[in-house]
Design a protein around this motif. Sequence first.
Motif: not given
Ligand code: BTN
Length: 324
Positions: A117, A122, A182, A204
């Motif tokens: 986010r 990630w 986290k 996810v």
């Molecule tokens: C966050 O910032 O907390 C959300 C993280 C979401 C990561 C997941 S991994 C699968 C999907 N593909 C991505 O690029 N992001 C989400």
Amino acid sequence: MKRFDAANQLLLDTLADGHFHSGEELGEQLSLSRASVSKRMAELRRLGLDIFSVKGRGYRLPYSISLLNEKGLKAGLGEKLQLWSEVGSTNDIVKAIREPANGEVVLAECQTAGRGRRGQLWVSPFGAHLYFSMFWQLDSRNAALQGLSLVTGVAVANAINDLLGDGIRLKWPNDLYHNGRKLGGILVEMVGQANGPVNIIIGVGLNVAMPPESAGRVGQPWTDMQQIYNRQIDRTELAVQVISRLREALGLFSEQGLAPFVDDWNRLDCFWGQAVVLKNEKSQQVGICRGIESDGALLLESAGQINRIYGGELSMRSHDNAFG
Ligand code: BTN
């Protein structure tokens, strides 16, 4: 996006145990020359796998890894899924599916452009964590997005707690936490038209076994399931449990909205009854966290009043930002 050929998949399946395997043994197993085994090892290293070789002993990974198993995934979840070795982001692969079905899912062993986010990266190293995205269509907009990400959090946390042991909690709006660190996050994106059905992609990411070489790239206090449960996690089994639980929960959410999930969310809330700070671009509010309401609002009590909050970032008041 890439999918391994059968030979690379077999090489990786063999190396996954973390033991030495000689070039000769691998070559025989795959009917390949030692030179082409070595070439394929170089390809696997390019994915970030820390395969090393010792003269006279062969190749090995520094530790064993649990690979996603396509047959096992399909046995548990049916055919509406794709498994890739490497993608940019699983959310983007779902976006590109022509006529996706509700619950259709894309998983990957690694993401080269995994996103979190607020435009954050990630961290998605190969074979280490769980990265998947699911398609879901809702009838209308009606505050659905907020509710949908809260429901996703409940479904994922319950699936992990039931499979591996209680301990995972939620941080509003949609982070998974364990003891102030986290464990995972949810990225909900909407595609398509302004009126009528809303197409949603739910991404996810769950930390399963953080490789030491990736740990320094995570910009906030993190944890992973291997640490929490003190054992190696079977990622295929985890994926099957989490995804089937999520499909079930989204089915119920489509019919009845957020109401059936509110009690569960509040039970799992890691900040319930605690003093917190809620920050957004313009302001910051202090209060006691009182959980959520059936429209997804966070209830923040301050000066005897309950304020309903729809956006912002939450942290503990005593050490503001510590849980970022
Ligand atoms: C966050 O910032 O907390 C959300 C993280 C979401 C990561 C997941 S991994 C699968 C999907 N593909 C991505 O690029 N992001 C989400």
